[in-house]
Scaffold this motif. Structure first.
Motif, PDB file in Angstrom:
ATOM      1  N   TYR A 288       0.818  -1.222   0.000  1.00 42.14           N
ATOM      2  CA  TYR A 288       0.000   0.000   0.000  1.00 42.14           C
ATOM      3  C   TYR A 288       0.849   1.268   0.000  1.00 42.14           C
ATOM      4  N   ARG A 289       1.844   1.330   0.881  1.00 46.74           N
ATOM      5  CA  ARG A 289       2.823   2.428   0.929  1.00 46.74           C
ATOM      6  C   ARG A 289       2.196   3.823   0.892  1.00 46.74           C
ATOM      7  N   GLN A 290       1.186   4.023   1.670  1.00 52.92           N
ATOM      8  CA  GLN A 290       0.523   5.330   1.736  1.00 52.92           C
ATOM      9  C   GLN A 290       0.826   5.986   3.078  1.00 52.92           C
ATOM     10  N   ALA A 291       0.738   7.309   3.107  1.00 52.59           N
ATOM     11  CA  ALA A 291       0.960   8.028   4.364  1.00 52.59           C
ATOM     12  C   ALA A 291      -0.034   7.539   5.418  1.00 52.59           C
ATOM     13  N   VAL A 292      -1.271   7.346   5.012  1.00 54.93           N
ATOM     14  CA  VAL A 292      -2.296   6.976   5.994  1.00 54.93           C
ATOM     15  C   VAL A 292      -2.125   5.530   6.473  1.00 54.93           C
ATOM     16  N   THR A 293      -1.654   4.640   5.610  1.00 52.30           N
ATOM     17  CA  THR A 293      -1.428   3.263   6.081  1.00 52.30           C
ATOM     18  C   THR A 293      -0.204   3.231   7.001  1.00 52.30           C
ATOM     19  N   ALA A 294       0.792   4.053   6.697  1.00 50.70           N
ATOM     20  CA  ALA A 294       1.975   4.127   7.573  1.00 50.70           C
ATOM     21  C   ALA A 294       1.550   4.640   8.951  1.00 50.70           C
ATOM     22  N   ALA A 295       0.715   5.680   8.951  1.00 51.18           N
ATOM     23  CA  ALA A 295       0.238   6.218  10.230  1.00 51.18           C
ATOM     24  C   ALA A 295      -0.548   5.145  10.988  1.00 51.18           C
ATOM     25  N   GLY A 296      -1.377   4.398  10.274  1.00 58.02           N
ATOM     26  CA  GLY A 296      -2.187   3.351  10.909  1.00 58.02           C
ATOM     27  C   GLY A 296      -1.327   2.283  11.557  1.00 58.02           C
ATOM     28  N   THR A 297      -0.289   1.822  10.851  1.00 54.18           N
ATOM     29  CA  THR A 297       0.552   0.771  11.444  1.00 54.18           C
ATOM     30  C   THR A 297       1.439   1.356  12.554  1.00 54.18           C
ATOM     31  N   GLY A 298       1.745   2.656  12.455  1.00 58.41           N
ATOM     32  CA  GLY A 298       2.490   3.313  13.541  1.00 58.41           C
ATOM     33  C   GLY A 298       1.678   3.283  14.829  1.00 58.41           C
ATOM     34  N   CYS A 299       0.400   3.560  14.704  1.00 53.09           N
ATOM     35  CA  CYS A 299      -0.508   3.490  15.859  1.00 53.09           C
ATOM     36  C   CYS A 299      -0.506   2.069  16.420  1.00 53.09           C
ATOM     37  N   ALA A 300      -0.622   1.079  15.534  1.00 50.05           N
ATOM     38  CA  ALA A 300      -0.657  -0.325  15.981  1.00 50.05           C
ATOM     39  C   ALA A 300       0.632  -0.701  16.708  1.00 50.05           C
ATOM     40  N   ALA A 301       1.775  -0.214  16.203  1.00 45.59           N
ATOM     41  CA  ALA A 301       3.067  -0.557  16.824  1.00 45.59           C
ATOM     42  C   ALA A 301       3.140  -0.018  18.251  1.00 45.59           C
ATOM     43  N   ALA A 302       2.638   1.205  18.454  1.00 45.32           N
ATOM     44  CA  ALA A 302       2.676   1.786  19.804  1.00 45.32           C
ATOM     45  C   ALA A 302       1.784   0.979  20.751  1.00 45.32           C
ATOM     46  N   ILE A 303       0.615   0.588  20.268  1.00 48.51           N
ATOM     47  CA  ILE A 303      -0.285  -0.215  21.121  1.00 48.51           C
ATOM     48  C   ILE A 303       0.362  -1.569  21.408  1.00 48.51           C
ATOM     49  N   ASP A 304       0.989  -2.172  20.391  1.00 47.98           N
ATOM     50  CA  ASP A 304       1.681  -3.460  20.604  1.00 47.98           C
ATOM     51  C   ASP A 304       2.794  -3.312  21.649  1.00 47.98           C
ATOM     52  N   ALA A 305       3.550  -2.212  21.560  1.00 48.17           N
ATOM     53  CA  ALA A 305       4.669  -2.006  22.495  1.00 48.17           C
ATOM     54  C   ALA A 305       4.137  -1.798  23.915  1.00 48.17           C
ATOM     55  N   GLU A 306       3.074  -1.018  24.022  1.00 52.10           N
ATOM     56  CA  GLU A 306       2.488  -0.737  25.344  1.00 52.10           C
ATOM     57  C   GLU A 306       2.009  -2.049  25.984  1.00 52.10           C
ATOM     58  N   ARG A 307       1.329  -2.878  25.187  1.00 49.16           N
ATOM     59  CA  ARG A 307       0.806  -4.150  25.728  1.00 49.16           C
ATOM     60  C   ARG A 307       1.942  -5.110  26.072  1.00 49.16           C
ATOM     61  N   TYR A 308       3.010  -5.072  25.279  1.00 50.59           N
ATOM     62  CA  TYR A 308       4.163  -5.939  25.558  1.00 50.59           C
ATOM     63  C   TYR A 308       4.794  -5.553  26.895  1.00 50.59           C
ATOM     64  N   ILE A 309       4.942  -4.254  27.130  1.00 47.47           N
ATOM     65  CA  ILE A 309       5.541  -3.785  28.387  1.00 47.47           C
ATOM     66  C   ILE A 309       4.647  -4.199  29.560  1.00 47.47           C
ATOM     67  N   ALA A 310       3.340  -4.021  29.380  1.00 47.24           N
ATOM     68  CA  ALA A 310       2.411  -4.369  30.470  1.00 47.24           C
ATOM     69  C   ALA A 310       2.427  -5.878  30.727  1.00 47.24           C
ATOM     70  N   ALA A 311       2.468  -6.675  29.674  1.00 46.47           N
ATOM     71  CA  ALA A 311       2.375  -8.135  29.828  1.00 46.47           C
ATOM     72  C   ALA A 311       3.660  -8.739  30.370  1.00 46.47           C
ATOM     73  N   THR A 312       4.802  -8.170  29.987  1.00 49.27           N
ATOM     74  CA  THR A 312       6.077  -8.793  30.379  1.00 49.27           C
ATOM     75  C   THR A 312       6.686  -8.090  31.576  1.00 49.27           C
ATOM     76  N   LYS A 313       6.080  -6.959  31.958  1.00 49.26           N
ATOM     77  CA  LYS A 313       6.671  -6.089  33.000  1.00 49.26           C
ATOM     78  C   LYS A 313       8.137  -5.813  32.638  1.00 49.26           C
ATOM     79  N   ALA A 314       8.352  -5.652  31.315  1.00 56.42           N
ATOM     80  CA  ALA A 314       9.716  -5.453  30.828  1.00 56.42           C
ATOM     81  C   ALA A 314      10.318  -4.189  31.391  1.00 56.42           C
TER      82      ALA A 314
END
Ligand code: NAP
Length: 314
Positions: A288-314
Motif C-alpha cells: 500500500y505504501r501510503q501516508a495513511v497506512t503508515a500512520a495506521g501501522t504506527g498506531c498499531a506498533a505503539a499499542i503493541d509495544a504498550e501491551r508488551y511492556i504491560a504483559a512482560t513487566k519489561a
C-alpha cells in the motif's frame, strides 16, 4: 533521557510520529531518533491530496511538522539527526548505538521507511546533484532546469506527480516508462496524459545518462524494449522516480525480512521475529505504501509495544 527507555522509535516519518503520539499518550515518554532525513519521504513531496481530513490537501512538510508537534505535546523526546549505527536485539533491554552513544530500551519500534530506488548506472551516481535527482519538489525550481527539456523515469504515482510538477519549470517533460501503460492511479494517469507539456516515451528504458565527461547532464541514451531501437534524447535533468527500497540493511541477520528487505511482521500485529521489537510503515509494507497506512501501522506498533511492556513487566 532515562537509563532504560520504554520505547525507542527509529524513524520520523508518518509511521514514526504516529507511534510517538500513541506511546506518548500512554505515558511511555517515547524517544524518536529522527535519522538524517527528519520527516521522511513525505517531506520531499508537494501537496498530499489523499490524507484523510484535509479536503484541500496538505503540504507534506507541514503535515510532518504538525505530527511532530502533536507527538512532543504528549512527552515525546526528539533526538534530531540521530543515526543508529548498531542495534543489539540479542539481549534485553535492547541496545542501540546512536552517534556513538548507547541507548537501552525495553521496546523498539522500527519505522525507518524506504529510500529512493536507483537505476544503478555509474553515470547516474557520478551525475547525482549535477542534473540527476530523486526529488522534483526539492530540485525542480533550480535555474539549471528552467525552460529546458527534462526527463522523468518511471510510470507510478511518483513519476506522474514529478512530471506534472516539473511542467512548471521545464520546456517539455519526457516521461520514460518501460511499459505502455502507467502504473499510477487512474486520476493521476489521466491528469498526466492530458498535460500537453508531458511527452510519454513508452516501452523504453534509460541505458545511460550523458555526459560524465562534461560533469553535467546533457541527455539520456534510451532503448525501446519492443523494437530494440536505441536513441539519444537531449535533456538538462533526469528525475528518477522508480520506486523505493526499504531502509532495513542494518537489521539484516537480526530480524526476518523478505528478499527485497521488507521486514516480516506477524500480521495483523506489528510484531517482528524478536519479541519486544515492532515494525511499521513503509519498511514493512510493499503493497500500500501510503501516508495513511503508515500512520495506521504506527498506531498499531505503539499499542503493541504498550501491551508488551504491560504483559512482560519489561
Ligand atoms: P511504484 O508504484 O512502485 O512505481 C514505480 C515505477 O517505476 C513503476 O512504473 C515501475 O515500472 C518503474 N520501475 C521500477 N523499477 C524500474 C527500473 N529499474 N527501471 C525503470 N522503471 C522502473 O512507486 P511510486 O510511484 O514511488 O509509488 C509508491 C507508492 O506511493 C504507491 O503506492 C503510490 O500510489 C504512492 N504514491 C502516492 C502519491 C499520491 O497519491 N499523491 C504520490 C506518490 C506515490 P512498472 O510499472 O513496469 O513496474
Amino acid at each position: 533521557m532515562s537509563d532504560i527507555e520504554n520505547v525507542v522509535i527509529i524513524g520520523s516519518g508518518c509511521a514514526g510520529w504516529t507511534s510517538a503520539i500513541y506511546a506518548g499518550r500512554a505515558n511511555l515518554k517515547p524517544v524518536v531518533i529522527t535519522g538524517k532525513m527528519p520527516g521522511g519521504l513525505l517531506t520531499t513531496t508537494s501537496i498530499v491530496e489523499n490524507y484523510p481530513g484535509f479536503p484541500g490537501g496538505v503540504d507534506g512538510n507541514q503535515l510532518m511538522s504538525d505530527l511532530q508537534k502533536q507527538a512532543e505535546k504528549f512527552g515525546t523526546q526528539t533526538r534530531y539527526g540521530g543515526l543508529v549505527e548498531k542495534t543489539d536485539f540479542s539481549k534485553t533491554p535492547f541496545e542501540l548505538t546512536v552517534d556513538g552513544e548507547i541507548i537501552r530500551s525495553r521496546t523498539i519500534i522500527i519505522a525507518v521507511g524506504a529510500g529512493h530506488r536507483h537505476l544503478g548506472f555509474e553515470s547516474e551516481a557520478k551525475l547525482e546533484m549535477k542534473g540527476v535527482t530523486y526529488c522534483a519538489t526539492c530540485d525542480g525550481p533550480l535555474p539549471c532546469f528552467r525552460n529546458k527539456p527534462l526527463v522523468v523515469v518511471g510510470g507510478g504515482d511518483s513519476a506522474c506527480e514529478e512530471a506534472n510538477y516539473l511542467t512548471r519549470f521545464g520546456s517539455v517533460v519526457h516521461l520514460i516508462h518501460r511499459r505502455d501503460q502507467l502504473r499510477a492511479s487512474k486520476i493521476m494517469a489521466e491528469r498526466t496524459l492530458a498535460n500537453p507539456k508531458i511527452k510519454p516515451v513508452w516501452d523504453s528504458v534509460v541505458e545511460d545518462i550523458l555526459d560524465v565527461s562534461k560533469d553535467m547532464v546533457t541527455g539520456v541514451k534510451l532503448k525501446n524494449l519492443k523494437t530494440g531501437q536505441q536513441s539519444t534524447l537531449d535533456c538538462a535533468g533526469v528525475f528518477v522516480a522508480i520506486g523505493h527500497v526499504p531502509n532495513t540493511q542494518m537489521f539484516k541477520g537480526q530480524l526476518e525480512m523478505n528478499e527485497a528487505g521488507y521486514l516480516h511482521v506477524q500480521h495483523p500485529t506489528t510484531r517482528t521475529s524478536i519479541p519486544g521489537v515492532f515494525a511499521c510503515g513503509d519498511c514493512v509494507d510493499h503493497i500500500y505504501r501510503q501516508a495513511v497506512t503508515a500512520a495506521g501501522t504506527g498506531c498499531a506498533a505503539a499499542i503493541d509495544a504498550e501491551r508488551y511492556i504491560a504483559a512482560t513487566k519489561a
